[in-house]
Enzyme design. Structure first.
Site, PDB file in Angstrom:
ATOM      1  N   PRO A  78       0.819  -1.208   0.000  1.00 35.57           N
ATOM      2  CA  PRO A  78       0.000   0.000   0.000  1.00 35.57           C
ATOM      3  C   PRO A  78       0.855   1.262   0.000  1.00 35.57           C
ATOM      4  CG  PRO A  78      -0.773  -1.555   1.651  1.00 35.57           C
ATOM      5  CD  PRO A  78       0.544  -2.067   1.160  1.00 35.57           C
ATOM      6  N   CYS A  79       0.523   2.172  -0.870  1.00 36.65           N
ATOM      7  CA  CYS A  79       1.266   3.443  -0.943  1.00 36.65           C
ATOM      8  C   CYS A  79       0.278   4.591  -1.109  1.00 36.65           C
ATOM      9  CB  CYS A  79       2.271   3.419  -2.099  1.00 36.65           C
ATOM     10  SG  CYS A  79       3.598   2.223  -1.887  1.00 36.65           S
ATOM     11  N   GLN A  80      -0.685   4.685  -0.196  1.00 37.44           N
ATOM     12  CA  GLN A  80      -1.734   5.690  -0.320  1.00 37.44           C
ATOM     13  C   GLN A  80      -1.204   7.107  -0.346  1.00 37.44           C
ATOM     14  OE1 GLN A  80      -1.854   3.002   1.592  1.00 37.44           O
ATOM     15  NE2 GLN A  80      -3.924   2.239   1.889  1.00 37.44           N
TER      16      GLN A  80
END
Length: 378
Positions: A78-80
């Protein structure tokens, strides 16, 4: 009997990438998946019956405890903090979610798979002026891998959606490969995309192969329903190859084809909706992005499906003909999930799983590339 290749799916969510690989070729078998979302893990377990799906934080699980030989690692940390949907992307690099790629890298370092695939949002390319991507590539080089990356569009591989993703592939150096290959597009598409200034890193295909699968190609066998209604049977037999594939293991009943129950005010907005927010009469809504309160084009590829696909105020998600947002079943079709794929959890859980997933068809597109590496026959 052909050799089996063990797949580990990190940050697996529904297990879309590994499901795509195993669907494309029985040589792949998912032996393990890890995710911290409970309902997503239940979904992954339901569709990867022989895998060990572990629900927990990846940074709390020591890869050295995995005893199986792992041939392939796939996953999307995840790299929001630098999603392309966020105007401030790249400024939130201190966000702890943005360092989870290091956990992915640690698994690669310890387990030494022959090949791995890391997918992410396009925004990763320019995060921190490109320094993050440099750090990622240098890290994998140090742990023994030849790596390269591309921006791919799911529409070019038979998904009825212009979903663009960053894909990085690594091949273990001792296998002797000097370059990384990516799958050749099977479908052509020429609509608007996010793109990147590095044109050689963006896989384009505007004229060869099959035409891109449209929204209507994907969902036209599903019955017309109104706001708040649900249907449990198909409207017709499959009308094209895409529908045949999605229904190949399904019987006459269809699930998750239930429309959101919109308010009277929203129904009035939906009734006037068109290709973008400017189609609405002035004053009907007070604000919103250009893609909000708008219909999917019947004969176009869908825009990116998000977790908000039941909310016209948040995304372009209104049915091409019916006055309602698309149903979870329609969203799953646009994401390339087979109709027999099992989703677990609440309605909100399922919407989140569908919107966050990597389309399994995109996972399938990498099967032959991986097999050529694993069998060393390039």
């Amino acid at each position: 009997m052909s050799e089996k290749y063990n797949v580990l799916d990190l940050f697996c969510g529904t297990g879309g990438i590994s499901y795509g690989l195993t669907s494309a070729d029985p040589s792949f078998q998912t032996v393990m998946g890890i995710d911290m979302n409970k309902s997503a893990c239940q979904t992954a377990q339901a569709n990867h019956k022989h895998a060990n799906i572990v629900c927990g934080k990846i940074e709390d699980i020591d890869p050295a405890t995995i005893k199986e030989k792992i041939d392939v690692i796939v996953g999307g940390p995840p790299c929001q903090g630098f999603s392309s949907l966020r105007p401030s992307r790249g400024k939130n690099l201190e966000d702890p979610r943005n360092s989870l790629y290091k956990s992915f890298m640690q698994y690669v370092k310890v387990l030494q798979p022959k090949v791995f695939l890391m997918e992410n949002v396009v925004g990763l390319v320019n995060a921190n002026g490109g320094l993050l991507l440099e750090d990622i590539q240098e890290g994998f080089d140090k742990v023994g891998y030849v790596v390269d990356w591309r921006i791919v569009n799911a529409a070019n591989y038979g998904v009825p959606q212009k979903r663009e993703r960053f894909i990085l592939i690594g091949i273990r150096k001792d296998l002797g490969f000097t370059e990384v290959l990516f799958p050749t597009p099977t479908h052509y598409f020429s609509g608007k995309v996010i793109g990147t200034k590095l044109k050689d890193k963006h896989i384009f295909n505007t004229d060869s192969g099959c035409p891109a699968v449209t929204v209507w190609d994907a969902i036209s066998d599903l019955p017309s329903i109104k706001s708040g209604e649900e249907a449990t049977h198909y409207q017709s037999t499959p009308l094209n190859e895409y529908q045949i594939e999605r229904r190949k293991y399904s019987v006459e009943t269809v699930n998750l084809h239930q429309a959101a129950n919109h308010s009277e005010k929203m129904l009035e907005v939906i009734k006037h909706s068109g290709s973008n927010i400017n189609a609405l009469p002035q004053g009907l809504v007070s604000s919103g992005y250009s893609s909000c309160y708008s219909r999917l084009g019947k004969d176009d590829v869908s825009t990116t499906i998000t977790v908000k696909f039941t909310s016209p105020a948040s995304s372009k998600c209104i049915h091409p003909l019916d006055d309602r947002s698309i149903t979870p079943r329609e969203a799953a079709r646009l994401q390339g999930f087979d109709d027999h794929f099992i989703f677990c959890g609440s309605k909100t859980d399922i919407a989140t799983q569908i919107g966050n997933a990597v389309p399994p068809i995109l996972g399938s597109a990498f099967a032959n590339v991986f097999l050529s590496i694993l069998r060393k026959d390039i």
